[in-house]
Design an enzyme around this catalytic site. Structure first.
Site, PDB file in Angstrom:
ATOM      1  N   ASN A   9      47.928  46.886  58.534  1.00 38.79           N
ATOM      2  CA  ASN A   9      48.735  46.156  57.589  1.00 38.79           C
ATOM      3  C   ASN A   9      48.483  44.537  57.641  1.00 38.79           C
ATOM      4  O   ASN A   9      48.673  43.983  58.882  1.00 38.79           O
ATOM      5  CB  ASN A   9      50.146  46.368  58.075  1.00 38.79           C
ATOM      6  CG  ASN A   9      51.251  45.672  57.148  1.00 38.79           C
ATOM      7  OD1 ASN A   9      50.768  44.694  56.156  1.00 38.79           O
ATOM      8  ND2 ASN A   9      52.504  45.586  57.320  1.00 38.79           N
ATOM      9  N   LYS A  11      49.745  42.278  56.232  1.00 35.77           N
ATOM     10  CA  LYS A  11      50.693  41.489  55.848  1.00 35.77           C
ATOM     11  C   LYS A  11      50.400  40.177  55.159  1.00 35.77           C
ATOM     12  O   LYS A  11      49.394  40.225  54.490  1.00 35.77           O
ATOM     13  CB  LYS A  11      51.492  40.936  57.251  1.00 35.77           C
ATOM     14  CG  LYS A  11      51.985  41.991  58.025  1.00 35.77           C
ATOM     15  CD  LYS A  11      52.695  41.708  59.392  1.00 35.77           C
ATOM     16  CE  LYS A  11      52.901  43.062  60.130  1.00 35.77           C
ATOM     17  NZ  LYS A  11      53.899  42.955  61.180  1.00 35.77           N
ATOM     18  N   HIS A  93      59.027  48.142  55.031  1.00 39.53           N
ATOM     19  CA  HIS A  93      58.503  47.518  56.217  1.00 39.53           C
ATOM     20  C   HIS A  93      59.725  46.760  56.599  1.00 39.53           C
ATOM     21  O   HIS A  93      60.544  46.231  55.834  1.00 39.53           O
ATOM     22  CB  HIS A  93      57.263  46.889  56.043  1.00 39.53           C
ATOM     23  CG  HIS A  93      56.822  46.242  57.244  1.00 39.53           C
ATOM     24  ND1 HIS A  93      57.227  45.052  58.027  1.00 39.53           N
ATOM     25  CD2 HIS A  93      55.615  46.563  58.167  1.00 39.53           C
ATOM     26  CE1 HIS A  93      56.816  45.040  59.123  1.00 39.53           C
ATOM     27  NE2 HIS A  93      55.838  45.910  59.074  1.00 39.53           N
ATOM     28  N   GLU A  95      59.961  43.939  57.693  1.00 44.46           N
ATOM     29  CA  GLU A  95      59.945  42.438  57.260  1.00 44.46           C
ATOM     30  C   GLU A  95      60.256  42.419  55.764  1.00 44.46           C
ATOM     31  O   GLU A  95      60.946  41.425  55.362  1.00 44.46           O
ATOM     32  CB  GLU A  95      58.248  42.048  57.430  1.00 44.46           C
ATOM     33  CG  GLU A  95      58.258  41.795  58.851  1.00 44.46           C
ATOM     34  CD  GLU A  95      56.481  41.707  59.226  1.00 44.46           C
ATOM     35  OE1 GLU A  95      55.699  41.848  58.434  1.00 44.46           O
ATOM     36  OE2 GLU A  95      56.539  42.024  60.329  1.00 44.46           O
ATOM     37  N   GLU A 163      58.482  51.832  63.579  1.00 41.45           N
ATOM     38  CA  GLU A 163      58.269  50.848  64.055  1.00 41.45           C
ATOM     39  C   GLU A 163      59.365  49.976  64.554  1.00 41.45           C
ATOM     40  O   GLU A 163      60.326  49.425  63.739  1.00 41.45           O
ATOM     41  CB  GLU A 163      57.508  49.685  62.743  1.00 41.45           C
ATOM     42  CG  GLU A 163      56.371  50.367  62.230  1.00 41.45           C
ATOM     43  CD  GLU A 163      55.353  49.369  61.558  1.00 41.45           C
ATOM     44  OE1 GLU A 163      54.169  49.041  61.785  1.00 41.45           O
ATOM     45  OE2 GLU A 163      55.985  48.502  61.062  1.00 41.45           O
ATOM     46  N   GLY A 169      54.633  42.521  66.550  1.00 39.67           N
ATOM     47  CA  GLY A 169      54.218  41.166  66.923  1.00 39.67           C
ATOM     48  C   GLY A 169      54.445  40.098  68.056  1.00 39.67           C
ATOM     49  O   GLY A 169      54.186  39.541  68.658  1.00 39.67           O
ATOM     50  N   SER A 208      52.698  46.228  68.284  1.00 41.03           N
ATOM     51  CA  SER A 208      51.632  45.849  69.182  1.00 41.03           C
ATOM     52  C   SER A 208      50.699  46.851  69.754  1.00 41.03           C
ATOM     53  O   SER A 208      50.553  47.203  70.965  1.00 41.03           O
ATOM     54  CB  SER A 208      52.567  45.380  70.216  1.00 41.03           C
ATOM     55  OG  SER A 208      53.703  44.328  69.962  1.00 41.03           O
TER      56      SER A 208
HETATM   57  P1  13P Z   1      51.821  44.285  65.019  1.00 41.92           P
HETATM   58  O1  13P Z   1      50.854  45.355  65.266  1.00 41.92           O
HETATM   59  O2  13P Z   1      51.270  42.844  64.856  1.00 41.92           O
HETATM   60  O3  13P Z   1      52.735  44.257  66.115  1.00 41.92           O
HETATM   61  O4  13P Z   1      52.525  44.556  63.689  1.00 41.92           O
HETATM   62  C1  13P Z   1      53.033  45.891  63.628  1.00 41.92           C
HETATM   63  C2  13P Z   1      53.406  46.132  62.051  1.00 41.92           C
HETATM   64  O5  13P Z   1      54.495  45.354  61.560  1.00 41.92           O
HETATM   65  C3  13P Z   1      52.730  46.914  61.238  1.00 41.92           C
HETATM   66  O6  13P Z   1      53.211  47.276  60.065  1.00 41.92           O
END
Ligand code: 13P
Length: 248
Positions: A9, A11, A93, A95, A163, A169, A208
């Site tokens: 992803n 983003k 997601h 976010e 997740e 992150g 992560s």
């Molecule tokens: P990270 O791998 O950067 O922690 O992000 C995970 C994520 O939100 C994937 O959709």
């Protein structure tokens, strides 16, 4: 048995110069024993789909509107993603849930739209740190799962990504036992609702994931792959995760 999937992803990251990473990734991929997907920003989907053509790499979107078209400035429909060359779409997601107030009901409508456009829907669920600390992780995840998957969904086109919000992150990950508890719970909930078809739904862990922790996570019960953020931006890192899954 569920198929294995390594999904990246991107983003809100990536402009034209990032396409060199896609070229590098397709060159790395050989006869992988897993599926490999990158979900870039919408502006790169068509170009990346062209580059991925003839390789093992698949391309996906990061959200879609429930409607096929209409007066929704700035939105993108599932049909448009498919037309641009996407095979998958990430939905719900954390976010999107946080930044755009998307509810389980919204996500379920998006899943219906995605399935109608023959996309594979990757439904994201996960608890916040406060919810984990309060001991309600399985309740939260179960409620999101139940509400985000519409009645009568075609499970052969569904992927679920767990997740934990606090692991995204941050460089922090749950223990392997904690991941197993949640993934076993998701499989059991899906089986209770949909029966044996639930066995074939890939369950991804996200938060992560990097080359150094991928193999141990992929050895966990009911983990069929990963949804990777930061480490999917570089072909070398994502390639390492793909290799770990392929060998799992
Ligand atoms: P990270 O791998 O950067 O922690 O992000 C995970 C994520 O939100 C994937 O959709």
């Amino acid at each position: 048995m569920a198929r294995k999937l390594a999904a990246g992803n991107w983003k809100m990251n990536g402009t034209t110069e990032a396409l060199t990473e896609v070229a590098a990734l397709t060159a790395l991929l050989e006869a992988e024993a897993c599926e490999v997907l990158l979900c870039p920003p919408a502006t790169l989907i068509a170009r990346m789909a062209d580059m991925a053509h003839g390789s093992a790499l698949m391309i996906g979107g990061q959200t879609c509107h429930p409607n096929a078209s209409g007066a929704h400035t700035g939105d993108i429909s599932a049909q448009m993603l498919a037309d641009a060359g996407a095979s998958h779409v990430i939905l719900g997601h954390s976010e999107r849930r946080a930044d755009h107030g998307e509810t389980d009901e919204d996500v379920a409508a998006q899943v219906t739209a995605a399935l109608t456009s023959s996309l594979i829907a990757i439904v994201c669920i996960g608890e916040t740190e406060a919810e984990r600390d309060a001991g309600v992780t399985l309740n939260v995840v179960g409620t999101q799962l139940a509400g985000s998957i519409p009645e009568g969904a075609d499970l052969s086109r569904l992927v679920v990504a767990y997740e934990p919000v606090w692991a995204i992150g941050t460089g922090r990950t749950p223990t392997l036992d904690q991941i197993a508890d949640v993934h076993d719970h998701i499989r059991a909930e899906l089986s209770g609702r949909f029966g044996s078809a639930a066995q074939d739904v890939p369950l991804l862990y996200g938060g992560s994931v990097k080359p150094s922790n991928a193999a141990e996570i992929f050895a966990v019960s009911n983990v069929d792959g990963a949804l990777v953020g930061g480490a999917s931006l570089k072909a070398a890192d994502f390639g390492g995760i793909v290799s770990a899954l392929s060998g799992a």
